[in-house]
Design an enzyme around this catalytic site. Sequence first.
Site, short mmCIF file in Angstrom:
data_model
loop_
_atom_site.label_atom_id
_atom_site.label_comp_id
_atom_site.label_asym_id
_atom_site.label_seq_id
_atom_site.Cartn_x
_atom_site.Cartn_y
_atom_site.Cartn_z
N ASN A 211 1.07 -1.52 -0.09
CA ASN A 211 -0.10 -0.13 0.36
C ASN A 211 1.33 1.12 -0.23
OD1 ASN A 211 0.39 0.91 3.15
ND2 ASN A 211 -0.78 -1.48 3.35
N ASP A 280 -4.62 -6.47 4.69
CA ASP A 280 -5.18 -7.61 5.38
C ASP A 280 -5.32 -9.05 4.26
OD1 ASP A 280 -6.18 -5.54 6.67
OD2 ASP A 280 -7.32 -4.37 5.09
N LYS A 290 9.90 -16.85 -10.81
CA LYS A 290 9.11 -15.08 -11.60
C LYS A 290 8.00 -15.25 -11.73
CE LYS A 290 9.32 -10.81 -13.98
NZ LYS A 290 10.13 -10.51 -15.46
N PHE A 324 -5.25 2.62 14.81
CA PHE A 324 -4.61 4.24 13.68
C PHE A 324 -6.16 3.40 12.67
CE2 PHE A 324 -1.63 6.11 15.39
CZ PHE A 324 -1.49 7.02 14.89
N LYS A 338 -14.50 0.01 14.23
CA LYS A 338 -13.04 -0.72 14.89
C LYS A 338 -12.79 -0.66 16.75
CE LYS A 338 -10.32 0.06 10.38
NZ LYS A 338 -9.51 0.13 9.92
N LYS A 342 -12.42 -4.30 18.62
CA LYS A 342 -11.37 -4.49 18.05
C LYS A 342 -10.15 -4.30 20.25
CE LYS A 342 -10.12 -4.75 13.77
NZ LYS A 342 -9.20 -4.11 12.67
#
Length: 405
Positions: A211, A280, A290, A324, A338, A342
């Site tokens: 990301n 995730d 490869k 976060f 969240k 959590k």
Amino acid sequence: MLLAKKILVCVTGGIAVYKAVALVSKLSQAGAEVRVIMTKSAMEFVTPLSFQVLSRNDVYFDTFDEKDSRVIAHIDLADWADLVIVAPATANAIGKIANGIADDMVTSTLLATTAEVWIAPAMNVHMYEKKSVMRNIQQLHDDGYQFIEPAEGFLACGYVGKGRLEEPEKIVELLKQHFAKKVDLPLKGKKVVVTAGPTRERIDPVRYISNFSSGKMGYAMAEAAAAMGATTVLISGPVDLPVPAGVQRIPVESAADMLDAVLTHYEDASIVIKSAAVADYKPKDQHPQKMKKNDGETQIELVRTTDILKTLGERKKNQLLVGFAAETNDALAYGQSKLNKKNLDYIIVNDVTDPAGGFGNDTNVVTLLTHTGQSIAFEAMQKRELAKILLQTIIKEEGLHTNDR
């Protein structure tokens, strides 16, 4: 003691300017954020580029050269500094400051600042002993300025006597002692674990899923925790950022690597701040060679990674757990969900589509949601400054000076 302290170094024109270069270098190495203003005379001895490279900040020398049109430079610098040091301070500069003269960038900034100002004189011994100079120094003493007395020894002019700029190492030590007397270390004796940056989930030896996280917010949180006295462990995905002073960095790559590293340090942690952008999903199979292109489409089957934050919430004992949430829509609603699911104490929510925040920026815009139901919004600011304010807010909420966490 100098970690994240904002030190403004004002350099005036004398042969001892070369020591100011070393001073800026040593302050930066000690973790201080350093900015430099030079007089025109100082630039006759050393170019601004030397100070720019060592401080990693623009160097200021012209009152009318506004580098940022949103602020007035000498006022902005005056307000920014935790402490100002004039080194070397020539007889001419001391005379101007003592008499309130503001005819260049240095003297204008000194007149505008409310921060403590330290003056480190450097000049010929006879100049230093001149009654007019002594009178100006006394005036500055009376006005509340602090002095770093010049040392005795061989001077550039050939004389031996008092007038040498104190050695940079000694000045740095004096600054450390100064801040040690004043500093509040609310996290002293506590262990803070911070995760930062992205993770990478390998597809084959040359490709991966990741990301856009830069790690800047997490690194800022680690820096702030260390500055507040914490033993700080930074578990970092692959980013190109310098390790904050006083912080132990543990490099990891995948979500599984990060989970292992966090759990290793979780048991004795006082605070865990999960700012990393963990993948995730990961490829079900990692190809040992490869993958070659084929005609038509291809598919990669993905499986879930372990939810690190949820795992920590399930295992939480006395740890303070801060998460976060980087969202693109309904940020506060998802953040609150969240927080509850959590078992978090706090969650810091930011909308990554906001131009002033999100991945890669030096600034951020966030809202802090608390386990007591509060929602505290923070406007756009530098991530390093925001990190300090977020930790200070959490410390105040928790009373961590006396808390057993």
